[in-house]
Design a protein around this motif. Structure first.
Motif, mmCIF file in Angstrom:
data_model
loop_
_atom_site.group_PDB
_atom_site.id
_atom_site.type_symbol
_atom_site.label_atom_id
_atom_site.label_comp_id
_atom_site.label_asym_id
_atom_site.label_seq_id
_atom_site.Cartn_x
_atom_site.Cartn_y
_atom_site.Cartn_z
ATOM 1 N N ASN A 69 -2.721 -24.976 6.712
ATOM 2 C CA ASN A 69 -3.550 -25.708 5.758
ATOM 3 C C ASN A 69 -2.905 -27.046 5.418
ATOM 4 N N ALA A 70 -3.734 -27.994 4.972
ATOM 5 C CA ALA A 70 -3.236 -29.316 4.627
ATOM 6 C C ALA A 70 -2.443 -29.275 3.325
ATOM 7 N N ASN A 71 -1.538 -30.235 3.172
ATOM 8 C CA ASN A 71 -0.664 -30.300 2.001
ATOM 9 C C ASN A 71 -0.877 -31.624 1.284
ATOM 10 N N THR A 72 -1.169 -31.554 -0.014
ATOM 11 C CA THR A 72 -1.479 -32.775 -0.762
ATOM 12 C C THR A 72 -0.274 -33.693 -0.923
ATOM 13 N N ASP A 73 0.935 -33.177 -0.712
ATOM 14 C CA ASP A 73 2.135 -34.001 -0.878
ATOM 15 C C ASP A 73 2.665 -34.545 0.440
ATOM 16 N N PHE A 74 1.867 -34.475 1.482
ATOM 17 C CA PHE A 74 2.361 -34.931 2.790
ATOM 18 C C PHE A 74 2.831 -36.379 2.732
ATOM 19 N N SER A 75 2.096 -37.232 2.051
ATOM 20 C CA SER A 75 2.384 -38.673 2.097
ATOM 21 C C SER A 75 3.485 -39.120 1.144
ATOM 22 N N ASN A 76 4.077 -38.204 0.372
ATOM 23 C CA ASN A 76 5.137 -38.656 -0.537
ATOM 24 C C ASN A 76 6.520 -38.581 0.089
ATOM 25 N N TRP A 77 6.588 -38.264 1.384
ATOM 26 C CA TRP A 77 7.892 -38.252 2.062
ATOM 27 C C TRP A 77 7.753 -38.816 3.473
ATOM 28 N N LEU A 78 7.188 -40.020 3.547
ATOM 29 C CA LEU A 78 7.067 -40.728 4.818
ATOM 30 C C LEU A 78 8.273 -41.639 5.014
ATOM 31 N N PRO A 138 3.698 -18.602 -0.753
ATOM 32 C CA PRO A 138 3.227 -19.993 -0.839
ATOM 33 C C PRO A 138 3.896 -20.782 -1.962
ATOM 34 N N GLN A 139 4.127 -20.140 -3.119
ATOM 35 C CA GLN A 139 4.762 -20.853 -4.218
ATOM 36 C C GLN A 139 6.204 -21.210 -3.873
ATOM 37 N N ARG A 140 6.928 -20.295 -3.256
ATOM 38 C CA ARG A 140 8.328 -20.573 -2.932
ATOM 39 C C ARG A 140 8.469 -21.659 -1.871
ATOM 40 N N HIS A 141 7.546 -21.685 -0.920
ATOM 41 C CA HIS A 141 7.647 -22.650 0.174
ATOM 42 C C HIS A 141 6.829 -23.914 -0.068
ATOM 43 N N GLY A 142 5.907 -23.869 -1.029
ATOM 44 C CA GLY A 142 5.107 -25.053 -1.317
ATOM 45 C C GLY A 142 4.134 -25.403 -0.214
ATOM 46 N N LEU A 143 3.693 -24.429 0.533
ATOM 47 C CA LEU A 143 2.744 -24.694 1.620
ATOM 48 C C LEU A 143 2.065 -23.402 2.034
ATOM 49 N N VAL A 144 0.921 -23.552 2.655
ATOM 50 C CA VAL A 144 0.249 -22.457 3.351
ATOM 51 C C VAL A 144 0.144 -22.892 4.804
ATOM 52 N N PRO A 145 0.884 -22.260 5.713
ATOM 53 C CA PRO A 145 0.862 -22.693 7.113
ATOM 54 C C PRO A 145 -0.558 -22.762 7.659
ATOM 55 N N PRO A 155 10.965 -37.769 -3.529
ATOM 56 C CA PRO A 155 9.675 -38.047 -2.888
ATOM 57 C C PRO A 155 8.721 -38.769 -3.823
ATOM 58 N N ARG A 156 8.061 -39.786 -3.291
ATOM 59 C CA ARG A 156 7.035 -40.500 -4.043
ATOM 60 C C ARG A 156 6.068 -41.144 -3.057
ATOM 61 N N PHE A 157 4.844 -41.306 -3.494
ATOM 62 C CA PHE A 157 3.825 -41.880 -2.622
ATOM 63 C C PHE A 157 4.046 -43.383 -2.485
ATOM 64 N N VAL A 177 -1.245 -24.844 -3.114
ATOM 65 C CA VAL A 177 0.116 -25.216 -3.491
ATOM 66 C C VAL A 177 0.488 -26.485 -2.737
ATOM 67 N N SER A 178 1.570 -27.137 -3.161
ATOM 68 C CA SER A 178 2.007 -28.372 -2.505
ATOM 69 C C SER A 178 3.524 -28.386 -2.409
ATOM 70 N N ALA A 179 4.040 -29.309 -1.612
ATOM 71 C CA ALA A 179 5.474 -29.361 -1.346
ATOM 72 C C ALA A 179 6.298 -29.607 -2.603
ATOM 73 N N SER A 180 5.734 -30.286 -3.590
ATOM 74 C CA SER A 180 6.485 -30.568 -4.816
ATOM 75 C C SER A 180 6.700 -29.320 -5.662
ATOM 76 N N GLN A 181 6.108 -28.182 -5.275
ATOM 77 C CA GLN A 181 6.259 -26.942 -6.021
ATOM 78 C C GLN A 181 7.269 -25.991 -5.389
ATOM 79 N N ASN A 182 7.801 -26.327 -4.215
ATOM 80 C CA ASN A 182 8.635 -25.356 -3.513
ATOM 81 C C ASN A 182 10.037 -25.267 -4.116
#
Length: 687
Positions: free
Chosen positions: A350-359, A341-348, A591-593, A627-632
């Motif tokens: 599950n929701a990701n808190t950084d989803f909206s920073n790369w729209l 999870p840390q390397r990929h920044g996600l848990v398949p 990436p930014r919101f 974890v979140s995408a900004s950590q991958n």
């Protein structure tokens, strides 16, 4: 898991046996299922077989992934095996399937959804623990001395498995359930000699982010020279003198080094925006740190692509009593930071808190100002203006007709504007970093893809059959319909592609994926030095907006706007100018919101809506991951390149370069239809 063969079908005369890859639960990644179709006697003609299997966290769950594959039982044979590969999204799956023989459904060989077969149950949490695969010349249970030694050496490892080297597969995706592969050097050398294709798959997995543990016996690390031909490193002679990184510098860049086990607290992490820094400023200095704790007489590391090779000194678990508690605790923290999870920044799943920073900018957002203007004009027109005009014409009785007609016309206009403003094409915003070694042709891309499609493409999305594709899900904060997040998905495997034929991209729904794809390529840069000048030829698939070169003599060169296939003269610059140019072109691309996302925090209506959505997501098992995408690794390598991770910016050895483009220099998918916009692609290469 192995399910005994079903009885011979009265419809087709065939029987079926299902088994898994034997890897156990592993970590998240791609799993394999084997469907062995057997005939009591050799078949007299080619028999077409289609298997359509579904995996889900529950048989009533809508989050089902369906995989379809075709095969043939050739004339004269009695058995064929169909391999189904699917991304694992939960600690336990339920499995059911349908089988067609020569296009005729065979219910006797199928498994009903109401009575699914369990797959991969485990008592250990795979979210927070590294997962290990032990490679030995002979298979042994995970509780043998070797397995126990490894488990004792790393307390955060709670599960391990054994596998014969001869059973290794030839696709790197089969290693993705694991964080670490453990082997001795002799086993690796034997595998490389006897089974080069399988060794290539292991090497490809490491280049894509995996971690290889090896054990060596020499006191001065001299045995590490034997690994050089396996990874195309320059072979040395004599004792190896590992370096010691200072502060937060990443270890193992270009050579063997010890690891600084000093833990990094949140207040020490530097995740500021590039825009916060003066483009002309010197690279950030590493923050002051306590006395470092190095892994001397323990282990050393060396990077290979996105992953790394870790060499342990002798019987690394036998001296565990010498590891004082603080050192052991910090080692556990270090290896935990390398978990899936840390390397990929996600848990398949599950929701990701950084989803909206790369729209995709502006897409999917309501045109608020335009709607406000149109509604204001509508109110004025349907009210005072309409009354005044009809009264002047002496036809006030027509207001009962003009009001609904105008209201309908304005409503249709607003709806049409909302549809037209988003367009009709499929649009893509991509962020990617590719690590490329032109000497070997090895390249691995980590890409974050953000899609928006007015109308879902008929054939879905298509990726290489060697690409790992993981969905990044929105959550309750984004206030998306839970039914969209739980929609079933279908994957169809062909000879060289994986197609997300259904559910991979819904109409007018922001959709994101993390794609990890290793490949072999002849693309790259060609440098030609004439006297004191340097020319560069761009042999990538897209124009390069910026090229930064660190040549063999340690000099720095720049080139701007070099079209694909063209040659341009480079400008000699100082190191600080190269850093400034890189930061300047990337300053507004990370990436930014969106501003509207922050402004919505003050909305009471949206707050209530999010609370309701949060309950729906929680009941569906789609809470936000830890974890979140900004950590991958993609984000981490971005920060390292710009000097925002505590080390030096543009920390490239001589003979390296960086290419920045707004279009993919190497294809990020197999589709031709997406229109890329606001993308950023980086290639970090060496020639």
């Amino acid at each position: 898991m192995s399910k005994p063969a079903k009885g011979v079908s009265k419809i087709s005369g065939l029987s079926l046996r299902i088994r898994d890859d034997g890897l156990g639960n592993g970590q998240f990644g791609y799993r394999r299922l084997f469907f062995d179709v057997q005939s009591p006697t050799p078949v007299t003609a080619d028999t077409q077989i289609t298997v359509r299997a579904s995996v889900s966290v529950g048989y009533r769950s809508q989050r089902a992934t369906t995989i379809e594959v075709d095969g043939v039982l050739s004339a004269g044979q009695q058995m064929t095996t169909l391999v189904l590969r699917f991304p694992q999204t939960a600690e336990m799956h339920l499995l059911w399937w349908d089988v067609w023989i020569d296009a005729v459904p065979d219910k006797a060989l199928s498994q009903n959804r109401e009575a699914p077969h369990p797959l991969g149950d485990s008592g250990d949490s795979r979210w927070r623990n590294n997962q290990l695969l032990i490679l030995e010349t002979e298979a042994r249970p995970a509780t043998t001395s070797t397995g126990q030694r490894v488990r004792n050496a790393q307390q955060s490892l709670t599960w391990s498995a054994s596998l014969r080297t001869g059973e290794l597969r030839e696709n790197w995706l089969d290693f993705t359930p694991f964080d670490i592969v453990y082997s001795d050097i002799d086993t690796l050398l034997t595998t490389a000699q006897d089974e080069p294709q399988r060794m290539a798959a292991l090497r490809k997995w490491i280049h894509a982010g995996g971690i290889l543990w090896v054990r060596q016996e020499s006191d001065d690390w001299e045995a590490l020279h034997d690994l050089a031909p396996l990874f195309d490193w320059q072979r040395g002679e004599g004792p190896v003198d590992p370096t010691k990184p200072v502060g937060l510098e990443p270890p193992g860049v270009g050579s063997w080094s010890y690891v600084n086990l000093r833990p990094i607290g949140p207040s020490e992490q530097q995740d500021g925006l590039v825009a916060d820094f003066d483009p002309d400023a010197q690279p950030m200095a590493a923050p002051s740190a306590p006395t470092p704790i190095y892994t001397e007489d323990w282990f050393v590391v060396r990077r290979h692509g996105w992953g790394m090779v870790v060499a342990f000194q002798g019987d690394f678990a036998g001296d565990r009593r010498q590891w004082f508690p603080d050192k052991l605790q910090r080692a556990n923290m270090y290896w935990h930071s390398q978990s899936w999870p840390q390397r990929h920044g996600l848990v398949p799943g599950n929701a990701n808190t950084d989803f909206s920073n790369w729209l995709i900018p502006g897409v999917g957002l309501a045109p608020v100002v335009t709607f406000q203007v149109l509604i204001t004009l509508f109110v004025l027109g349907i009210g005072p203006a309409n009354y005044w005009l009809l009264k002047r014409a002496g036809k006030l009785h027509l207001m009962v007709l003009t009001v609904p007609v105008v209201a309908l016309a304005i409503t249709l206009a607003l709806l049409s504007y909302g549809l037209l403003s988003d367009g009709f094409a499929t649009r893509l915003r991509a962020q990617s970093i590719t690590l490329l070694d032109q000497q070997t042709g090895d390249a691995t891309s980590w890409s974050r893809l953000s899609y928006y499609s007015a109308f879902a493409p008929r054939n879905g999305l298509t990726f290489s059959d060697e690409a790992a594709v993981y969905a990044i899900h929105p959550g309750s904060i984004e206030a998306y319909d839970i039914r969209v997040a739980q929609s079933p998905r279908e994957i169809q495997w062909t000879e060289d592609q994986q197609k997300l034929t259904s559910g991979g991209l819904a109409s007018r729904t922001p959709t994101q994926y993390l794609v990890v794809q290793p490949r072999s390529t002849t693309a790259g840069l060609t440098l030609k030095q004439v006297d004191s000048s340097t020319n560069v030829a761009n042999q990538f698939e897209s124009a390069a907006q910026l090229i930064v070169v660190h040549d063999d003599q340690g000099a720095w060169w720049l080139a701007h706007d070099v079209p694909a296939g063209d040659t341009a003269a480079m400008e000699s610059v100082e190191y600080s100018e190269a850093v400034a140019a890189l930061r300047d072109i990337l300053s507004d691309r990370q990436p930014r919101f969106p501003d509207a996302f922050a402004a919505a925090e003050d909305s009471e209506l949206l707050y209530q809506q999010r609370r309701n959505m949060s309950r729906d997501y929680s009941r569906a098992g789609m809470d936000y991951a830890h974890v979140s995408a900004s950590q991958n690794q993609l984000s981490q390598r971005w920060r390292e390149l710009l000097g925002l991770a505590g080390g030096q910016a543009l920390n490239l050895p001589p003979g390296s370069y960086v290419v920045v483009s707004d279009q993919a220099p190497l294809a990020v998918s197999e589709d031709d239809f997406p229109e890329e916009e606001s993308s950023v692609h980086i290639v970090i290469g060496k020639w």
